[in-house]
Write a protein that holds these residues in place. Sequence first.
Motif, PDB file in Angstrom:
ATOM      1  N   ARG A   1       0.831  -1.210   0.000  1.00 35.41           N
ATOM      2  CA  ARG A   1       0.000   0.000   0.000  1.00 35.41           C
ATOM      3  C   ARG A   1       0.862   1.254   0.000  1.00 35.41           C
ATOM      4  NH1 ARG A   1      -3.975  -0.172   4.877  1.00 35.41           N
ATOM      5  NH2 ARG A   1      -4.484   1.888   3.999  1.00 35.41           N
TER       6      ARG A   1
ATOM      7  N   SER B   1       2.555   1.890  -3.449  1.00 30.05           N
ATOM      8  CA  SER B   1       1.605   2.175  -4.537  1.00 30.05           C
ATOM      9  C   SER B   1       0.748   3.404  -4.263  1.00 30.05           C
ATOM     10  CB  SER B   1       0.691   0.966  -4.772  1.00 30.05           C
ATOM     11  OG  SER B   1      -0.102   0.689  -3.625  1.00 30.05           O
ATOM     12  N   GLN B   2       1.050   4.117  -3.179  1.00 33.43           N
ATOM     13  CA  GLN B   2       0.171   5.212  -2.762  1.00 33.43           C
ATOM     14  C   GLN B   2       0.139   6.384  -3.754  1.00 33.43           C
ATOM     15  OE1 GLN B   2       1.621   6.624   1.020  1.00 33.43           O
ATOM     16  NE2 GLN B   2       3.712   6.897   0.283  1.00 33.43           N
ATOM     17  N   ASN B   3       1.214   6.542  -4.518  1.00 26.46           N
ATOM     18  CA  ASN B   3       1.237   7.665  -5.467  1.00 26.46           C
ATOM     19  C   ASN B   3       0.742   7.281  -6.862  1.00 26.46           C
ATOM     20  OD1 ASN B   3       2.320   9.484  -3.568  1.00 26.46           O
ATOM     21  ND2 ASN B   3       4.404   8.733  -3.963  1.00 26.46           N
ATOM     22  N   ALA B   4       0.362   6.019  -7.030  1.00 28.10           N
ATOM     23  CA  ALA B   4      -0.167   5.577  -8.318  1.00 28.10           C
ATOM     24  C   ALA B   4      -1.622   6.036  -8.456  1.00 28.10           C
ATOM     25  CB  ALA B   4      -0.074   4.062  -8.435  1.00 28.10           C
ATOM     26  N   SER B   5      -2.143   5.934  -9.671  1.00 30.83           N
ATOM     27  CA  SER B   5      -3.537   6.315  -9.886  1.00 30.83           C
ATOM     28  C   SER B   5      -4.451   5.325  -9.163  1.00 30.83           C
ATOM     29  CB  SER B   5      -3.867   6.319 -11.376  1.00 30.83           C
ATOM     30  OG  SER B   5      -3.807   5.004 -11.901  1.00 30.83           O
ATOM     31  N   GLU B   6      -5.668   5.767  -8.931  1.00 37.73           N
ATOM     32  CA  GLU B   6      -6.619   4.911  -8.206  1.00 37.73           C
ATOM     33  C   GLU B   6      -6.848   3.588  -8.943  1.00 37.73           C
ATOM     34  OE1 GLU B   6     -11.205   4.993  -6.484  1.00 37.73           O
ATOM     35  OE2 GLU B   6     -10.276   6.832  -7.250  1.00 37.73           O
TER      36      GLU B   6
ATOM     37  N   THR C   1      -4.747   2.052 -11.018  1.00 36.62           N
ATOM     38  CA  THR C   1      -3.542   1.218 -10.917  1.00 36.62           C
ATOM     39  C   THR C   1      -3.455   0.572  -9.546  1.00 36.62           C
ATOM     40  OG1 THR C   1      -2.366   2.637 -12.491  1.00 36.62           O
ATOM     41  CG2 THR C   1      -1.024   1.220 -11.069  1.00 36.62           C
ATOM     42  N   ARG C   2      -3.747   1.359  -8.515  1.00 34.33           N
ATOM     43  CA  ARG C   2      -3.714   0.800  -7.147  1.00 34.33           C
ATOM     44  C   ARG C   2      -4.701  -0.343  -7.017  1.00 34.33           C
ATOM     45  NH1 ARG C   2      -3.949   6.115  -5.420  1.00 34.33           N
ATOM     46  NH2 ARG C   2      -6.027   5.759  -4.536  1.00 34.33           N
TER      47      ARG C   2
ATOM     48  N   ILE D   1      -3.311  -3.479  -8.720  1.00 30.18           N
ATOM     49  CA  ILE D   1      -2.213  -4.057  -7.929  1.00 30.18           C
ATOM     50  C   ILE D   1      -2.757  -4.790  -6.710  1.00 30.18           C
ATOM     51  CG2 ILE D   1      -0.224  -3.498  -6.486  1.00 30.18           C
ATOM     52  CD1 ILE D   1       0.384  -1.200  -8.429  1.00 30.18           C
ATOM     53  N   HIS D   2      -3.675  -4.158  -5.998  1.00 29.28           N
ATOM     54  CA  HIS D   2      -4.202  -4.754  -4.763  1.00 29.28           C
ATOM     55  C   HIS D   2      -5.036  -6.000  -5.049  1.00 29.28           C
ATOM     56  CE1 HIS D   2      -3.815  -0.575  -2.617  1.00 29.28           C
ATOM     57  NE2 HIS D   2      -2.668  -1.084  -3.030  1.00 29.28           N
TER      58      HIS D   2
ATOM     59  N   THR E   1       8.988   4.607   2.882  1.00 36.28           N
ATOM     60  CA  THR E   1       8.768   4.131   1.515  1.00 36.28           C
ATOM     61  C   THR E   1      10.006   3.403   1.001  1.00 36.28           C
ATOM     62  OG1 THR E   1       7.288   5.988   1.090  1.00 36.28           O
ATOM     63  CG2 THR E   1       8.167   4.845  -0.830  1.00 36.28           C
TER      64      THR E   1
END
Length: 415
Positions: free
Chosen positions: A26, A29-34, A36-37, A40-41, A127
Amino acid sequence: MRNATTWWIIALVMFLLDLYVYQALRIVSQNASEKTRMVIHIAYWVISALTLATILSFPYVQALQTSRVFRNYIFSILVGLFFAKILGSVFFLADDLRRGSLWLMTKIFPDMGVRYMDETSSIPRSTFLSWVGLGIGGGLFGTLLYGFSNKYNYQVLKVRLKFNNLPPAFRGLKLVQISDIHSGSFQDKKAVEHGVNMVLLQKADIILFTGDLVNDRAVEMDDYKDLFSRVQAPMGVYSTLGNHDYGDYVSWPSEAVKTANLEALKKVHADMGWRLLMNEHVLLEKDGQQIALLGIENWGAKGRFPKYGKMNLAYPGTEKIPFKILMSHDPSHWDAEIKPHYPDIDLVLAGHTHGMQFGVENPYFKWSPVQWMYKEWAGLYEDGKQKLYVNRGFGFIGYPGRVGILPEITVIELV
């Protein structure tokens, strides 16, 4: 490992690891787009769910217990995932210890809180450490997957060994050693045939096999006996038994069936034209001069490996022979019994460790986790005039791959 409770415990541990690793995922990936997150999740938890389902199915689905594909690949992938997450968690734990220490310091010295606490009154995860943990864990898992492609990547290693007491008639003798065939793990006969051809290309005077022809059962050689029957040499092929050859690691209907399996395996050696040495020796003669070749059953000083070997049967009759070679599957035998009690054994040939099929080897550095258990685990070792060579194994068992430690065909020239 077929006990259902054991597998449920493993699944629980794996699930807890999944939760722990997910926290780091988490963060990175926090700075990725919603979108993309989300991908990934979801992908992470789908893989985790499939892993847990496979683990929990194992004690109840007979096909998983008997499938060679499962045992050789899927199980290795599960183990790889487990250790990758364990390794990554070491860095996550270091980060948590850092955060805990800083939190404690802010309680002891409140003025420090301004520097370390954010508006939510918590110390954020690193991070950097999250990336490092995921990168190293993922790197380990990727390396293990890559290692699948190396299991038939046979290497020929050549060694020249000088012995002052070697009879002149045997100087220049070319000896090929192979070890740990583990035919029950093979799935690509063409690839194995390539390895056999590489053995034959060495034009050995004599070939010595140092144990573990099968994983457990003699029938594992049924599809490969024709291939290994081609392994022949002018002075003969001699072999010994390794710890796996006795069938000690599977359940048998009775002791009689287990004994019959061992007898069948001995016959496999004979059918291939290999002379199996069972706590005995042979005298090799050339131009009126002799050397002794001894072969014993498995004798291991480490763990619970069996001690079937009997040097007190193999050695008598060789006392006056000027040069002696011993085939003994387990290299721990060298330190435990040969060096202290048989100082006139010149060369010991062993296998057994496989170099753990995982490690790093280059001209300047050699490392494998197996060295934490075995002092001598791959290659040449010397103590005074005595020498030990540990072959890295022709086959594989458990993990169906090789990382850094490739399957080996050893060519030894005596000079």
